[in-house]
Scaffold this active site. Sequence first.
Site, mmCIF file in Angstrom:
data_model
loop_
_atom_site.group_PDB
_atom_site.id
_atom_site.type_symbol
_atom_site.label_atom_id
_atom_site.label_comp_id
_atom_site.label_asym_id
_atom_site.label_seq_id
_atom_site.Cartn_x
_atom_site.Cartn_y
_atom_site.Cartn_z
ATOM 1 N N GLU A 86 -38.428 -27.067 10.800
ATOM 2 C CA GLU A 86 -37.802 -26.006 11.926
ATOM 3 C C GLU A 86 -36.788 -25.067 10.886
ATOM 4 O O GLU A 86 -35.832 -25.584 10.737
ATOM 5 C CB GLU A 86 -37.195 -26.508 13.145
ATOM 6 C CG GLU A 86 -37.288 -25.972 14.277
ATOM 7 C CD GLU A 86 -36.885 -26.683 15.628
ATOM 8 O OE1 GLU A 86 -35.996 -27.679 15.342
ATOM 9 O OE2 GLU A 86 -37.056 -26.350 16.552
ATOM 10 N N CYS A 100 -35.741 -23.886 20.158
ATOM 11 C CA CYS A 100 -36.666 -25.113 20.128
ATOM 12 C C CYS A 100 -38.160 -24.799 20.110
ATOM 13 O O CYS A 100 -39.053 -25.471 19.453
ATOM 14 C CB CYS A 100 -36.437 -26.238 20.754
ATOM 15 S SG CYS A 100 -34.748 -26.855 20.749
ATOM 16 N N GLU A 131 -34.697 -33.573 24.803
ATOM 17 C CA GLU A 131 -35.684 -32.630 24.359
ATOM 18 C C GLU A 131 -34.993 -32.308 22.974
ATOM 19 O O GLU A 131 -34.031 -31.686 22.799
ATOM 20 C CB GLU A 131 -34.954 -31.411 25.261
ATOM 21 C CG GLU A 131 -35.252 -31.323 26.624
ATOM 22 C CD GLU A 131 -36.887 -31.474 26.958
ATOM 23 O OE1 GLU A 131 -37.580 -31.139 26.149
ATOM 24 O OE2 GLU A 131 -37.156 -31.869 28.179
ATOM 25 N N LYS A 186 -21.188 -33.048 28.164
ATOM 26 C CA LYS A 186 -20.511 -32.606 27.090
ATOM 27 C C LYS A 186 -21.118 -31.465 26.263
ATOM 28 O O LYS A 186 -22.410 -31.570 25.438
ATOM 29 C CB LYS A 186 -20.692 -33.618 25.694
ATOM 30 C CG LYS A 186 -19.674 -33.449 24.571
ATOM 31 C CD LYS A 186 -20.174 -33.968 23.176
ATOM 32 C CE LYS A 186 -21.038 -33.133 22.631
ATOM 33 N NZ LYS A 186 -20.636 -32.049 21.937
ATOM 34 N N GLY A 216 -31.195 -31.291 21.513
ATOM 35 C CA GLY A 216 -30.791 -31.074 20.107
ATOM 36 C C GLY A 216 -31.827 -31.588 19.167
ATOM 37 O O GLY A 216 -33.133 -31.803 19.356
ATOM 38 N N SER A 217 -31.485 -31.902 17.927
ATOM 39 C CA SER A 217 -31.979 -32.174 16.754
ATOM 40 C C SER A 217 -32.872 -33.617 17.112
ATOM 41 O O SER A 217 -32.381 -34.383 17.686
ATOM 42 C CB SER A 217 -31.416 -32.299 15.506
ATOM 43 O OG SER A 217 -30.644 -33.269 15.343
ATOM 44 N N TRP A 268 -25.784 -25.567 21.419
ATOM 45 C CA TRP A 268 -25.153 -24.361 21.549
ATOM 46 C C TRP A 268 -26.110 -22.976 21.567
ATOM 47 O O TRP A 268 -25.650 -21.804 21.905
ATOM 48 C CB TRP A 268 -24.329 -24.099 20.152
ATOM 49 C CG TRP A 268 -25.415 -24.110 19.073
ATOM 50 C CD1 TRP A 268 -25.297 -25.717 18.374
ATOM 51 C CD2 TRP A 268 -26.247 -23.520 18.403
ATOM 52 N NE1 TRP A 268 -26.209 -25.328 17.316
ATOM 53 C CE2 TRP A 268 -26.818 -24.259 17.327
ATOM 54 C CE3 TRP A 268 -26.598 -22.152 18.610
ATOM 55 C CZ2 TRP A 268 -27.831 -23.419 16.588
ATOM 56 C CZ3 TRP A 268 -27.595 -21.561 17.826
ATOM 57 C CH2 TRP A 268 -28.279 -22.347 16.716
ATOM 58 N N ASN A 269 -27.302 -23.150 21.513
ATOM 59 C CA ASN A 269 -28.152 -22.092 21.491
ATOM 60 C C ASN A 269 -28.586 -21.567 23.123
ATOM 61 O O ASN A 269 -28.794 -20.320 23.246
ATOM 62 C CB ASN A 269 -29.556 -22.217 20.893
ATOM 63 C CG ASN A 269 -30.440 -23.496 21.498
ATOM 64 O OD1 ASN A 269 -29.771 -24.198 22.302
ATOM 65 N ND2 ASN A 269 -31.614 -23.602 21.132
ATOM 66 N N GLU A 314 -38.089 -31.218 31.792
ATOM 67 C CA GLU A 314 -37.088 -30.492 32.494
ATOM 68 C C GLU A 314 -37.664 -29.563 33.253
ATOM 69 O O GLU A 314 -38.499 -28.630 32.750
ATOM 70 C CB GLU A 314 -36.123 -30.325 31.437
ATOM 71 C CG GLU A 314 -35.135 -31.255 30.888
ATOM 72 C CD GLU A 314 -34.006 -30.973 29.884
ATOM 73 O OE1 GLU A 314 -33.942 -29.812 29.432
ATOM 74 O OE2 GLU A 314 -33.063 -31.495 29.982
HETATM 75 C C1 SIN Z 1 -34.311 -24.567 23.584
HETATM 76 O O1 SIN Z 1 -34.501 -24.185 22.452
HETATM 77 O O2 SIN Z 1 -33.738 -25.911 23.388
HETATM 78 C C2 SIN Z 1 -34.524 -24.501 24.977
HETATM 79 C C3 SIN Z 1 -35.438 -23.152 24.899
HETATM 80 C C4 SIN Z 1 -35.865 -22.692 26.348
HETATM 81 O O3 SIN Z 1 -35.484 -23.191 27.315
HETATM 82 O O4 SIN Z 1 -36.836 -21.845 26.460
#
Ligand code: SIN
Length: 492
Positions: free
Chosen positions: A391, A294, A260, A185, A238-239, A161-162, A468
């Site tokens: 985190e 993240c 990731e 998804k 995600g986590s 969602w971020n 990625e």
């Molecule tokens: C993430 O927080 O999952 C990605 C952050 C980013 O692409 O900079």
Amino acid sequence: MEFAGTSIKNERLLPGAGFVGGEWRGADSGGTVAVVNPANGESVGKTPMMGDAETRRAIDAAAAALSGWRAQTGKERAAVLREWHRLILENAEDLARIMTAEQGKPLAEARGEIAYGASFVEWFAEEAKRCGGEIVPGVRRNTQIRVTREAAGVAAMITPWNFPVAMITRKAAPALAAGCTAVVKPALLTPLCALALAALAEDAKIPPGVFNVVTGDSAKIGGEMCANPAVRVLSFTGSTEVGKKLAAACAPTVKKLALELGGNAPFIVFPDADLDLAAQQAMLCKFRNSGQTCVCANRFYAHESVRDSFVEKLAREMRSLKVGDGFGEGVNQGPLINKEAVEKVRAHIADATGKGAKVVVGGEAHELGGCFFQPTLLCGMRDDMLATREEVFGPVAPVYDFQSEEEVVARVNDTPYGLAAYFCTEDLGRAMRVSASLEAGIVGVNEGIISCEVAPFGGVKESGIGREGAREGMDEYTEIKYTLIGYCGEAR
Ligand code: SIN
């Protein structure tokens, strides 16, 4: 049209349905789930509550579309991806408004994410043409070894969602460029952007079944994606906790995994750092998306000789942050995503202060209430505090002291995570030495924002598998085939 207190021009961006095999579909049950604006708790739309049966259908559609899409040349796929990129930029303002409404991030930041998300489509459109292989001289006379990169197959993607747009394009664009087909998804909390991307994919003439979006029940959709043997790649952001479960669920069908996962990024300020630059980069790094990334710094380590000046500069910058509804003028800190996120921030602060940390700025829920929280600066942190190992995913900057380079490197590496790490120094030798010793997939030296489409993003240890973006981002969606060709130099 009026939408969530703002207006958008292209109504097609809000289809209110999943996208399966080139058709807009509701859930089999007819069920829907409301999407809520975290700034005010109001519903901004509904999306279908799909489950395993709808996911199976999407995977079947992706499998059926695979041979036709894979057979296209890289150049043909590149043309379609370029059109998708063009349409994303053409609709950038609408997409940004949809994002702010469902995710809460300030509109300026949402606009930035659209540009960031689009950059992956552009980059991988270019890379589609370069997905070649090599010819290796054979070990026996008159033989040749041909090494080719081939599309891995149907790729399933579970996105967070971020970053409701960029985390989709960073996965889907390389997959499509490589000749894979995709089933996405999106997070239950932010599905509207994903469906808007699907509408633009349709407009870009991405063939039916090549890009599918299923919204709804995370456990059922994710369960089907992991169990279905037609899915050859599972990509997840995600986590770490959920990533481990998905990896285990994919083991029986031995899928390629691109994960990731969580981070616990340190930000080290050495005594030879430019402290103004350090404070400025610390702000960018920590307060992007209100600390909900993240790669946001989770722990600040300031050398004892510069700690007070660094804290003072950071405090000054933090007091100028403006918290509010993402649509508000000048707002640069939106709400946290939900009440659980607020509770987590509170728990981190309570743990730290209970063990002796001091609050320098903030420390409390924001007077706006709801999901708003004050940007918080803590100092006097100790390694036995929760923030050292977990985190926070929120606007909290905890500052620890250190005395030597060796000591701080050992302390920051003492975590199962290894996504990003940052440090500030003016000493080139230290920059080289420390970046080599940090156990992280990404290192920022005098830089707090490291993400871009041309660099490989990903972590080590429990922060993930794979990369990625960049050239490496295609590797997750390709399989290497080696063909030994005999009798190729000899007339028979
Ligand atoms: C993430 O927080 O999952 C990605 C952050 C980013 O692409 O900079």
